[in-house]
Scaffold this motif. Structure first.
Motif, short mmCIF file in Angstrom:
data_model
loop_
_atom_site.label_atom_id
_atom_site.label_comp_id
_atom_site.label_asym_id
_atom_site.label_seq_id
_atom_site.Cartn_x
_atom_site.Cartn_y
_atom_site.Cartn_z
N PHE A 399 0.83 -1.26 -0.09
CA PHE A 399 -0.04 -0.05 0.05
C PHE A 399 0.78 1.41 -0.14
N GLU A 400 2.04 1.13 0.73
CA GLU A 400 2.80 2.38 1.15
C GLU A 400 3.33 2.80 -0.44
N THR A 401 3.91 1.85 -1.24
CA THR A 401 4.30 2.25 -2.61
C THR A 401 3.39 2.61 -3.52
N ALA A 402 2.20 1.82 -3.41
CA ALA A 402 1.01 2.28 -4.19
C ALA A 402 0.50 3.71 -3.96
N GLU A 403 0.57 4.17 -2.54
CA GLU A 403 0.07 5.38 -2.36
C GLU A 403 0.81 6.62 -2.90
N ILE A 404 2.30 6.22 -2.71
CA ILE A 404 3.14 7.40 -3.31
C ILE A 404 3.20 7.36 -4.73
N ALA A 405 3.02 6.33 -5.41
CA ALA A 405 2.93 6.28 -6.89
C ALA A 405 1.95 6.89 -7.52
N VAL A 406 0.60 6.65 -6.70
CA VAL A 406 -0.70 7.20 -7.03
C VAL A 406 -0.45 8.86 -7.15
N LYS A 407 0.00 9.04 -5.87
CA LYS A 407 0.10 10.71 -5.57
C LYS A 407 0.95 11.37 -6.55
N ALA A 408 2.26 10.76 -6.92
CA ALA A 408 3.07 11.25 -7.89
C ALA A 408 2.36 11.30 -9.24
N ALA A 409 1.68 10.30 -9.61
CA ALA A 409 0.74 10.41 -10.86
C ALA A 409 -0.09 11.61 -10.96
N LEU A 410 -0.65 11.81 -9.71
CA LEU A 410 -1.51 12.96 -9.78
C LEU A 410 -0.84 14.36 -9.68
N THR A 411 0.37 14.58 -9.36
CA THR A 411 1.04 15.68 -9.31
C THR A 411 1.98 15.86 -10.17
N GLY A 412 1.68 15.37 -11.56
CA GLY A 412 2.29 16.15 -12.63
C GLY A 412 3.54 15.00 -13.18
N HIS A 413 3.45 13.95 -12.80
CA HIS A 413 4.54 12.85 -13.08
C HIS A 413 4.20 11.73 -13.83
N LEU A 414 4.59 11.23 -14.74
CA LEU A 414 4.29 10.05 -15.42
C LEU A 414 4.87 8.99 -14.76
N VAL A 415 4.17 8.02 -14.33
CA VAL A 415 4.60 6.70 -13.51
C VAL A 415 4.30 5.52 -14.40
N LEU A 416 5.34 4.71 -14.29
CA LEU A 416 5.25 3.03 -14.96
C LEU A 416 5.76 2.53 -13.92
N SER A 417 4.84 1.18 -14.01
CA SER A 417 5.23 0.11 -12.88
C SER A 417 4.43 -1.02 -13.24
N THR A 418 4.83 -1.98 -12.43
CA THR A 418 4.27 -3.44 -12.89
C THR A 418 3.49 -3.83 -11.58
N LEU A 419 2.58 -5.06 -11.73
CA LEU A 419 1.87 -5.60 -10.56
C LEU A 419 1.69 -7.17 -11.27
N HIS A 420 1.73 -7.81 -10.16
CA HIS A 420 1.40 -9.45 -10.47
C HIS A 420 -0.09 -9.62 -10.52
N THR A 421 -0.61 -9.50 -11.73
CA THR A 421 -2.13 -9.99 -11.79
C THR A 421 -2.31 -10.75 -12.96
N ASN A 422 -3.38 -11.38 -13.31
CA ASN A 422 -3.59 -12.44 -14.38
C ASN A 422 -4.10 -11.62 -15.54
N ASP A 423 -4.67 -10.41 -15.48
CA ASP A 423 -5.22 -9.71 -16.59
C ASP A 423 -5.29 -8.19 -16.31
N ALA A 424 -5.64 -7.44 -17.42
CA ALA A 424 -5.73 -5.91 -17.04
C ALA A 424 -6.87 -5.63 -16.20
#
Length: 567
Positions: A399-424
């Motif tokens: 959650f901690e990483t997700a929260e900071i990444a989301v905030k970065a994406a909302l404050t003018g940054h393009l954020v690329l990342s990965t998650l382990h899920t089966n489909d989109a």
């Protein structure tokens, strides 16, 4: 015998004239047996050859690996004779000695053994590889090493230089001496060189109670390569650990290291991981070959519409782009390709990875070191004080990483990342389960991409595969399409190591988050509802992408079923 065997196989339609010609050329070049050359080229399987020889010469065929052998029988045949004729003693009853032979028509060998032992000789036929393994196991280390080198088809002085190796004093003097002996060094060099030449992504060295197994992962599938004598385990493991600058005295805890080598002018990085098992340390080496890294988005497997959607997303001024899929599905390659595409002088790109797999010029890459507190989350916080334009987070794990990444994406940054899920679509549920609020997910995420890697049919030996129409309908084709689809599979040849596949291509599921999907997220819709809407809006699922590749003759039905679920 060579010409005779070749002609007999030809007459029985087990090989083609072209197969025989290539095998004779390989035989002339390497001095190996014709049968072995034909098996190596994929013209005939070892089992087929064995059954043919058994019928042709009217001698029984045996599976040596399943045969219980009395070690004392080796005293009747010296190891140099066994190696010369490729024979092995398997039983003695009264005055009769039974020997396994790769070539049961070799009367000179039979006469030699009769003269040497004074016994009657009864031949049985066994595969060449099984006889080599038996000689390796029962005749001792030195001979075994030479056989391993012979079977690898690599000269003793394999062209491999260690680029970074640090000398370290170790208390275990006997082990150090064994490690520095030429045979062990040559064996490790041969294993590494052969793996790189075969295009392997990983090397597995696995100790078991009575065997030591070496496997290569080629195009995502593990293949058994050889089984050196178990007595080499400690020296082999220690040689690799010394090359990776690891502690050879520590055998109870996992260790990680890196090796940098130069093979035929190419610099290759190896990521080394050791793991204590009940029979010794298992070693896995990931081969990171910068020269084989494809950083061109157009060559990865995207269809036109998918590529357009993804390219538009990674060129957005801000927001989050997520790449999902299991380990080994090519997520890192897709992200590196995306970063290379948008890597311009005018932008500051920062990445935090675990581990950094490839060095990308012009991009600031940070390696996670959790033992000193440098986590994804702490690195991300530091990034935000480094004036970034684009941030890549190796993986959102909590959650901690997700929260900071989301905030970065909302404050003018393009954020690329990965998650382990089966489909989109299920990626949305994963973020919500982590604790990220639905309105933050809807506001920050602009595109989710799911992917898998499937093997490509070998172009050298591909042939049409007859698949019943109902089977094609079952996997997702319409009846009309099923009547026109032509499926292919690989027969197996020297180019693909007899597998029928060579190289891999990615299957993609690209889901842009438009207004309709964002509304569904805010309403708390399920992943299946989001998926249905995305398909209606034009998203192609992983299975649909697989069917397109099948229709184009790129992959096989078997591969599509292996890597995708029915929708």
């Amino acid at each position: 015998m060579a010409a005779k065997l070749g002609q007999l196989l030809l007459n029985n339609n087990l090989i083609t004239e072209e197969d025989l010609k290539k095998a004779l050329e390989l035989q002339a070049k390497n001095g190996e047996r014709l049968g072995s050359a034909l098996v190596k080229l994929g013209a005939i399987s070892e089992e087929q050859l064995l059954n043919f020889l058994s019928k042709q010469y009217d001698v029984p065929a045996i599976n040596l690996s399943e045969y219980k052998i009395d070690p004392s029988l080796t005293k009747f045949i010296p190891h140099d004779v066994a190696s010369k004729y490729l024979i092995f003693p398997v039983a003695k009853v009264g005055a009769t000695l039974t020997i396994a032979m790769a070539d049961p028509s070799n009367i000179f060998a039979i006469d030699d053994i009769k003269f040497m032992t004074g016994y009657n000789v009864e031949p049985v036929v066994a595969s060449e590889s099984a006889i080599r393994e038996a000689i390796a196991e029962y005749y001792g280390e030195q001979d075994a090493l030479q056989n391993v080198m012979d079977s690898l088809n690599i000269s003793e002085g394999a062209d491999l230089d260690l680029v970074q190796e640090t000398e370290e004093e170790v208390d275990i003097s006997e082990l150090r001496q064994a490690v520095e002996e030429a045979p062990v060094v040559k064996l490790v060099n041969a294993i590494l060189t052969e793996a790189i030449e075969k295009g392997s992504s990983d090397i597995h060295i696995e100790p078991y109670e009575k065997q030591l197994r070496i496997r290569y992962r080629i195009d995502g599938v593990l293949y058994d390569i050889m089984q050196p004598p178990p007595k080499l385990r400690a020296a082999l493991t220690s040689r690799i650990k010394i090359m990776a600058d690891l502690d050879i005295a520590e055998r109870r805890l996992p260790q990680d290291g890196r090796i940098k080598i130069k093979v035929k002018g190419r610099t290759i990085d190896l990521r080394v991981s050791t793991l204590p098992t009940i029979f010794g340390e298992k070693i896995v080496m990931r081969i990171l070959d910068r020269g084989s890294l494809v950083l061109d988005l157009t060559k990865l497997g995207f269809e036109q519409k998918q590529l357009e959607d993804f390219t538009e997303a990674i060129n957005s001024p801000y927001g989050m782009v997520l790449v999902t899929g299991p380990t080994g599905s090519g997520k890192t390659t897709t992200l590196y390709s995306a970063l290379s595409t948008i890597n311009k002088v005018g932008v500051n790109i920062m990445t935090v990875e675990d581990p950094v797999e490839y060095n990308l010029p012009g991009i600031n890459q940070v390696q996670v070191k959790e033992e000193i507190g440098l986590t994804f989350a702490s690195a991300l916080r530091a990034f935000l004080r480094q004036d970034p334009d684009i941030i890549m987070v190796g993986e959102i794990r909590d959650f901690e990483t997700a929260e900071i990444a989301v905030k970065a994406a909302l404050t003018g940054h393009l954020v690329l990342s990965t998650l382990h899920t089966n489909d989109a679509p299920s990626t949305i549920s994963r973020l919500l389960n982590m604790g990220v609020e639905p309105f933050l997910v809807a506001a920050s995420v602009i595109l989710i991409l799911a992917q898998r890697l499937c093997r490509k049919v070998c172009q050298q030996c591909k042939e049409v595969e007859n698949v019943p129409i109902p089977a094609l309908v079952d996997i997702g084709f319409s009846e009309e399409e099923a009547r026109t689809v032509k499926c292919f599979k690989g027969r197996g040849c020297s180019a693909c190591n007899g597998t029928g596949y060579k190289g891999r291509i990615a299957l993609y599921e690209v889901m842009p988050l438009g207004e309709e999907i964002k509304e569904l997220i805010l309403e708390g819709a399920s992943a299946s509802e989001i998926k249905r809407t995305a398909i209606r809006l034009g998203m192609k699922t992983l299975r649909m992408s697989g069917l397109t590749k099948l229709k184009e003759g790129v992959t096989s039905l078997e591969e599509v079923l292996r890597v995708t679920f029915g929708d």
